[in-house]
Write a protein that holds these residues in place. Sequence first.
Motif, PDB file in Angstrom:
ATOM      1  N   SER A 213       0.826  -1.210   0.000  1.00  0.00           N
ATOM      2  CA  SER A 213       0.000   0.000   0.000  1.00  0.00           C
ATOM      3  C   SER A 213       0.860   1.260   0.000  1.00  0.00           C
ATOM      4  O   SER A 213       0.340   2.364   0.096  1.00  0.00           O
ATOM      5  CB  SER A 213      -0.922   0.001   1.223  1.00  0.00           C
ATOM      6  OG  SER A 213      -0.185   0.214   2.420  1.00  0.00           O
ATOM      7  N   ASN A 214       2.176   1.092  -0.105  1.00  0.00           N
ATOM      8  CA  ASN A 214       3.093   2.222  -0.134  1.00  0.00           C
ATOM      9  C   ASN A 214       2.955   2.958  -1.470  1.00  0.00           C
ATOM     10  O   ASN A 214       3.141   2.354  -2.536  1.00  0.00           O
ATOM     11  CB  ASN A 214       4.525   1.709   0.037  1.00  0.00           C
ATOM     12  CG  ASN A 214       5.536   2.827   0.243  1.00  0.00           C
ATOM     13  OD1 ASN A 214       5.381   3.937  -0.252  1.00  0.00           O
ATOM     14  ND2 ASN A 214       6.596   2.525   0.972  1.00  0.00           N
ATOM     15  N   PRO A 215       2.676   4.258  -1.454  1.00  0.00           N
ATOM     16  CA  PRO A 215       2.464   4.980  -2.719  1.00  0.00           C
ATOM     17  C   PRO A 215       3.713   5.063  -3.588  1.00  0.00           C
ATOM     18  O   PRO A 215       3.600   5.397  -4.773  1.00  0.00           O
ATOM     19  CB  PRO A 215       2.028   6.372  -2.253  1.00  0.00           C
ATOM     20  CG  PRO A 215       2.612   6.506  -0.883  1.00  0.00           C
ATOM     21  CD  PRO A 215       2.534   5.140  -0.283  1.00  0.00           C
ATOM     22  N   ALA A 216       4.873   4.742  -3.026  1.00  0.00           N
ATOM     23  CA  ALA A 216       6.086   4.742  -3.847  1.00  0.00           C
ATOM     24  C   ALA A 216       5.949   3.803  -5.038  1.00  0.00           C
ATOM     25  O   ALA A 216       6.572   4.021  -6.088  1.00  0.00           O
ATOM     26  CB  ALA A 216       7.298   4.353  -2.993  1.00  0.00           C
ATOM     27  N   TYR A 217       5.119   2.772  -4.894  1.00  0.00           N
ATOM     28  CA  TYR A 217       4.886   1.845  -6.007  1.00  0.00           C
ATOM     29  C   TYR A 217       4.221   2.547  -7.203  1.00  0.00           C
ATOM     30  O   TYR A 217       4.266   2.036  -8.320  1.00  0.00           O
ATOM     31  CB  TYR A 217       3.992   0.695  -5.556  1.00  0.00           C
ATOM     32  CG  TYR A 217       4.703  -0.406  -4.796  1.00  0.00           C
ATOM     33  CD1 TYR A 217       5.652  -1.202  -5.412  1.00  0.00           C
ATOM     34  CD2 TYR A 217       4.399  -0.667  -3.471  1.00  0.00           C
ATOM     35  CE1 TYR A 217       6.305  -2.223  -4.724  1.00  0.00           C
ATOM     36  CE2 TYR A 217       5.040  -1.684  -2.771  1.00  0.00           C
ATOM     37  CZ  TYR A 217       5.994  -2.461  -3.401  1.00  0.00           C
ATOM     38  OH  TYR A 217       6.618  -3.466  -2.714  1.00  0.00           O
ATOM     39  N   LEU A 218       3.588   3.697  -6.964  1.00  0.00           N
ATOM     40  CA  LEU A 218       2.860   4.379  -8.039  1.00  0.00           C
ATOM     41  C   LEU A 218       3.780   5.188  -8.957  1.00  0.00           C
ATOM     42  O   LEU A 218       3.328   5.659 -10.011  1.00  0.00           O
ATOM     43  CB  LEU A 218       1.799   5.310  -7.446  1.00  0.00           C
ATOM     44  CG  LEU A 218       0.605   4.661  -6.741  1.00  0.00           C
ATOM     45  CD1 LEU A 218      -0.266   5.720  -6.088  1.00  0.00           C
ATOM     46  CD2 LEU A 218      -0.213   3.835  -7.732  1.00  0.00           C
ATOM     47  N   GLN A 219       5.016   5.384  -8.574  1.00  0.00           N
ATOM     48  CA  GLN A 219       5.885   6.276  -9.340  1.00  0.00           C
ATOM     49  C   GLN A 219       5.956   5.928 -10.831  1.00  0.00           C
ATOM     50  O   GLN A 219       5.844   6.824 -11.680  1.00  0.00           O
ATOM     51  CB  GLN A 219       7.287   6.316  -8.728  1.00  0.00           C
ATOM     52  CG  GLN A 219       8.221   7.284  -9.435  1.00  0.00           C
ATOM     53  CD  GLN A 219       9.533   7.487  -8.695  1.00  0.00           C
ATOM     54  OE1 GLN A 219       9.646   7.173  -7.517  1.00  0.00           O
ATOM     55  NE2 GLN A 219      10.537   8.001  -9.390  1.00  0.00           N
ATOM     56  N   PRO A 220       6.124   4.655 -11.213  1.00  0.00           N
ATOM     57  CA  PRO A 220       6.170   4.362 -12.658  1.00  0.00           C
ATOM     58  C   PRO A 220       4.886   4.757 -13.385  1.00  0.00           C
ATOM     59  O   PRO A 220       4.933   5.210 -14.533  1.00  0.00           O
ATOM     60  CB  PRO A 220       6.392   2.846 -12.706  1.00  0.00           C
ATOM     61  CG  PRO A 220       7.022   2.504 -11.391  1.00  0.00           C
ATOM     62  CD  PRO A 220       6.399   3.443 -10.409  1.00  0.00           C
ATOM     63  N   LEU A 221       3.739   4.603 -12.722  1.00  0.00           N
ATOM     64  CA  LEU A 221       2.470   5.001 -13.342  1.00  0.00           C
ATOM     65  C   LEU A 221       2.388   6.514 -13.487  1.00  0.00           C
ATOM     66  O   LEU A 221       1.950   7.037 -14.523  1.00  0.00           O
ATOM     67  CB  LEU A 221       1.297   4.505 -12.506  1.00  0.00           C
ATOM     68  CG  LEU A 221       0.938   3.027 -12.567  1.00  0.00           C
ATOM     69  CD1 LEU A 221      -0.163   2.722 -11.563  1.00  0.00           C
ATOM     70  CD2 LEU A 221       0.494   2.626 -13.963  1.00  0.00           C
ATOM     71  N   ILE A 222       2.762   7.222 -12.427  1.00  0.00           N
ATOM     72  CA  ILE A 222       2.703   8.691 -12.456  1.00  0.00           C
ATOM     73  C   ILE A 222       3.591   9.237 -13.578  1.00  0.00           C
ATOM     74  O   ILE A 222       3.221  10.182 -14.285  1.00  0.00           O
ATOM     75  CB  ILE A 222       3.112   9.263 -11.090  1.00  0.00           C
ATOM     76  CG1 ILE A 222       2.099   8.834 -10.010  1.00  0.00           C
ATOM     77  CG2 ILE A 222       3.211  10.778 -11.135  1.00  0.00           C
ATOM     78  CD1 ILE A 222       2.525   9.179  -8.593  1.00  0.00           C
TER      79      ILE A 222
END
Length: 913
Positions: A278-287
């Motif tokens: 649930s760590n938002p750092a995982y979203l970086q590639p999507l962003i």
Amino acid sequence: MDTAIGELQNVIQTCPIVDNHAHNLLLPKYLDRYDFAAITTEAQGAALKDTYTSLSHIRGANQLKELYALDEDADWNAILAKRASLIQEDAARLIRTCMEGTHTILMDDGLDSDTVHPYQDHDQFTVGKTRRIVRIEVEAQGIMKGLIANPERRFSTDSDGKDALWVEFARGFEQRIKDLIVDPEVAGFKSVVCYRTGLDVEPNHLSEAALATAVEDFHIYVDVASQGNYRIQHKGVNDFLVAGTLQLLSNHAKGTGKTKPLQFHTGLGDSDINLLRSNPAYLQPLIERYPHVPFVILHSSYPYTREAGYLATVFANAYLDVGEVFPMLNRDGQVSVLRHAIELTPWSKLLWSTDGHWFPETYWLANKQFREALEVVLTALVNYGDLSVAQATDAAKAIVYGNSNRLYDLGLPLDPMQQLPKKLLTEQEMYPAKTRGTVPIIKSSSPYNPAEIQDLQALEGSLDYIFVSWLDYTSTLRTRIFPFAAFLKLVSSGRRFTITTGAFGILQNDTPTPACNTTGTMYVEPDLSTRCLNNISSPSAATILAYWRDETGSPHPACPRGLCETLLSRLSTTHNISLAHGFEIEIVFMWRSQPPSASTPPSYNPLTTTSAWSTLRPSTQPIVLSLLDSINKALSSRGIHLQMLHAESSPGQFEFVLPPLPALSAITTLIHTRQIISSVADSHGLLSTLHPKPYPAAAGTASHIHASLNPSSSSSSSNPDLLTGVDSQTNKRFWVSGVLKHLRAISAFTLPISESYARVADDTWSGGRWIAWGTQNRETPLRRIAPSPMGDAERWEVRCVDGIENVYLGVAAVVAAGLLGLEGKEIGEGDEPRDCPFNPSKMTKAQFQEYNIKEPMPSNLEEALVSLEQDAELKALLGEDLSKNYVSIKQAEKEMLDGMGEEERRSWLIERY
């Protein structure tokens, strides 16, 4: 300065709110579905009972006294009573009070859609018009349901049919999102992929590899959806939905110059979430991949607020919502979260939301506590000289109102403090007068997870029955059958059902034992998370495993499942260690010559007579592969994915290897797997048995436990790649100083009948007859598997285990012994058995002394039971009464079996196990 600070404080406390993420209020008839105590916590079920001692609950309760005009010394029951009275008198007035100061709500209406008011109903309590936040997974599930449940639509269940269905599903989802993007009622979208499969979403959803994974997972999803469960929690499919939505939003932005935001649940959530993913750092590639789409990182990403703040700072299209921690954290925690958010993130990138849901008080508490915390943070910055009063005022207006107005293109007045017209209420109220007086006072919390009840409700019409099952001390699976509607009513009302306390003290044929107490009641509590579809087509049913509770809802001291869970929890909380299990299931398949009700025992002929370890002969391939394929497909369609299956040494014997899972989940999977295998075998005209020695001259049948100790945060995941292991000294203390030391007593649980001891012999790869351990040594009852060069963590195999043990009690005994090893006095190197590289049956007396091997395993059940009775340390952890009752039941069972003839006894055990 004081006057200026006062003006800032006034703006913070009175600025109209744009609530950028909230949920619908409950319909009147569902007000008692959820425990009101849940308004200040994400805890659910059994965990909710401790919320009353949390600072967030105590503070929230004290503030509710202010809302309800109660005395300071009012307790929680008085609060509930006053609340019920206010609802009965004028529920709409209470809602208006709670919503005061809210201008506009952006509402995620994908939560509990059948039990809540439509989003439009909330307009009468706000100045602005409520707008929708569309939950994309719910839309996809609706499309799938429309395809599957359509009586005019038939599709083939083979691979080609599923591929065709995938095309329809993907096209339907694409068109639905396109329609919603241009819908003026929709302000934005939301994904709960964080709950389903985690935020590590594959950005390139149209790559060959990603599409292949999506289609493969969709095939599995079709099997599950065909049983009426439309919840999407298959990573390839979930990733496709998220990335596909982002692509459509991006395309719209490129064509029109603007698009709608996509919100992501991150961080704080209930126990259904994988906290690591649930760590938002995982979203970086999507962003990075979709720079034209605004990403809203919800719920302060607690406890990952700083990671989210970093993303919102360095990416123009990322925004941080600072909601949900109000009122879930205490005052200091809330102030800390705001400070972490604003320490790096520009205030123009911060949004406010209440995450209000179900009860209007959730809106009131969130807004009240947020304004208090924001005042603390901004006035401190002014006092430090970091901000001027004018700058702090601009920040407050932006966070509370302006940023959401701009980001979601709401078209509201730019100045939130301008004079706003009073909103006139319509005559229709959300709680019609005819419903008043029917709202009960909730005095105790429901043990059930609301999300799991919601998932169950989605199956209404597709399931006929629910089987509620539990293992008794003889490892007999006892079951109560509920019509689906009756079961749904039971759990929706937060109730358990009762059975006699004597139920755990009877034998397989219901004969009472000295442990049977016919006075008293146990409360059976289904664990909804264990639901698994049965392998029967009609009538349709699912099995749910259960706990035994006492009248207070606490674990009953006789409950095997509850005991196992308690000891695992102690291991985790005291030592930060979780246990991951992977079971090897050995089963013998037989042809039965006649029904077991015949006057003489039937004969049992093995499925194959040419079996040998890891062989598959051409002459038997058709019948064997047909059976194994049916088993594998039945398990896969229920989310149980075998790692391997192969022939074993005994005639008709096969081994099925289950993946490593957290211990309690692994046991659940084991029980369901055995039931499904038995059902599939029956459909092939076969009998399957776990009998330890069904053919006296052949190899026996075991159920070895592979287990690894891991940091608690690691083995909470079902992904074996995340099992990192603990240090070798901790492993040695748990397994050697603990488990091995108490193995004679543990055997009373893991080798539970006389036939078990006929299986365990020297030179048969069954673990041998000596209390010893060895690395990769299959002639010791405890085998160490060293860390592999491929990165696999160290694990241990307990080999002295039969399939007919009560697996909860067996695992509980192992965990209890391990705890004694971890918590006891450290044993000197020369005082405990050493790593043995030899077969003990071939060792000399000098070698026995060298490797400190002193004790044999019990040679029969009587010795094992005596060892248990004499092991005071182990009994203290397992419970004196439980241990005493278990011994009593086993002695009575042995007496009953000993009274049978040899063939009668063999048949009796084969038919039951």
